[in-house]
Design a protein around this motif. Structure first.
Motif, PDB file in Angstrom:
ATOM      1  N   UNK A  37       0.811  -1.212   0.000  1.00  0.00           N
ATOM      2  CA  UNK A  37       0.000   0.000   0.000  1.00  0.00           C
ATOM      3  C   UNK A  37       0.849   1.269   0.000  1.00  0.00           C
ATOM      4  N   UNK A  38       2.155   1.149   0.078  1.00  0.00           N
ATOM      5  CA  UNK A  38       3.025   2.334   0.056  1.00  0.00           C
ATOM      6  C   UNK A  38       2.903   3.145  -1.234  1.00  0.00           C
ATOM      7  N   UNK A  39       2.898   2.515  -2.416  1.00  0.00           N
ATOM      8  CA  UNK A  39       2.806   3.329  -3.638  1.00  0.00           C
ATOM      9  C   UNK A  39       1.542   4.187  -3.710  1.00  0.00           C
ATOM     10  N   UNK A  47       4.334  12.188  -2.690  1.00  0.00           N
ATOM     11  CA  UNK A  47       5.704  11.891  -2.264  1.00  0.00           C
ATOM     12  C   UNK A  47       6.442  11.143  -3.377  1.00  0.00           C
ATOM     13  N   UNK A  48       7.687  11.495  -3.584  1.00  0.00           N
ATOM     14  CA  UNK A  48       8.499  10.817  -4.590  1.00  0.00           C
ATOM     15  C   UNK A  48       9.146   9.551  -4.028  1.00  0.00           C
ATOM     16  N   UNK A  49       9.366   9.525  -2.720  1.00  0.00           N
ATOM     17  CA  UNK A  49       9.966   8.356  -2.066  1.00  0.00           C
ATOM     18  C   UNK A  49       9.201   8.078  -0.762  1.00  0.00           C
ATOM     19  N   UNK A  53       7.014  10.421   3.168  1.00  0.00           N
ATOM     20  CA  UNK A  53       5.724  10.226   3.834  1.00  0.00           C
ATOM     21  C   UNK A  53       5.918  10.535   5.319  1.00  0.00           C
ATOM     22  N   UNK A  54       5.043  11.339   5.908  1.00  0.00           N
ATOM     23  CA  UNK A  54       5.189  11.644   7.344  1.00  0.00           C
ATOM     24  C   UNK A  54       5.191  10.358   8.181  1.00  0.00           C
TER      25      UNK A  54
END
Length: 106
Positions: A37-39, A47-49, A53-54
């Motif tokens: 689920x990160x992408x 976010x690019x990376x 992400x906070x």
């Protein structure tokens, strides 16, 4: 989950660790489910990376998705793929339909 459980079952066979193998496989699959689920989180947050992400969002993402993954894995072990798909479906209904409908407008 099935592959991980099979591999750990082979490793733990000597100690009759079939139940432990299932839970280890479930935990690894749940963590992979969370990481999957990160992408989408990166897209939603621009976010690019993952490092952009906070941290609190990352914690929430991994906690909620790992919990859902563990429940889905338990259902998979008992009822098969349909059980796991059902858990995912109802989690999505609650999170994406009911929660926004019942939350006050911001």
């Amino acid at each position: 989950m099935g592959l991980w459980a099979l591999l750990f079952n082979l490793l733990l066979r000597r100690w009759n660790g079939q139940q432990a193998a299932l839970w280890i496989g479930n935990a690894l699959a749940a963590l992979a489910f969370s990481a999957g689920h990160l992408p989408s989180a990166m897209i939603l947050l621009g976010a690019a990376t993952p490092a952009q992400i906070p941290p609190l969002i990352l914690v929430e993402l991994f906690l909620l998705n790992t919990l859902a993954g563990l429940v889905a894995g338990e259902r998979y072990a008992r009822d098969g793929l349909v059980g796991a798909v059902g858990v995912h479906f109802w989690a999505d209904v609650v999170w994406h339909v009911l929660w926004p409908a019942l939350s006050p407008a911001v």
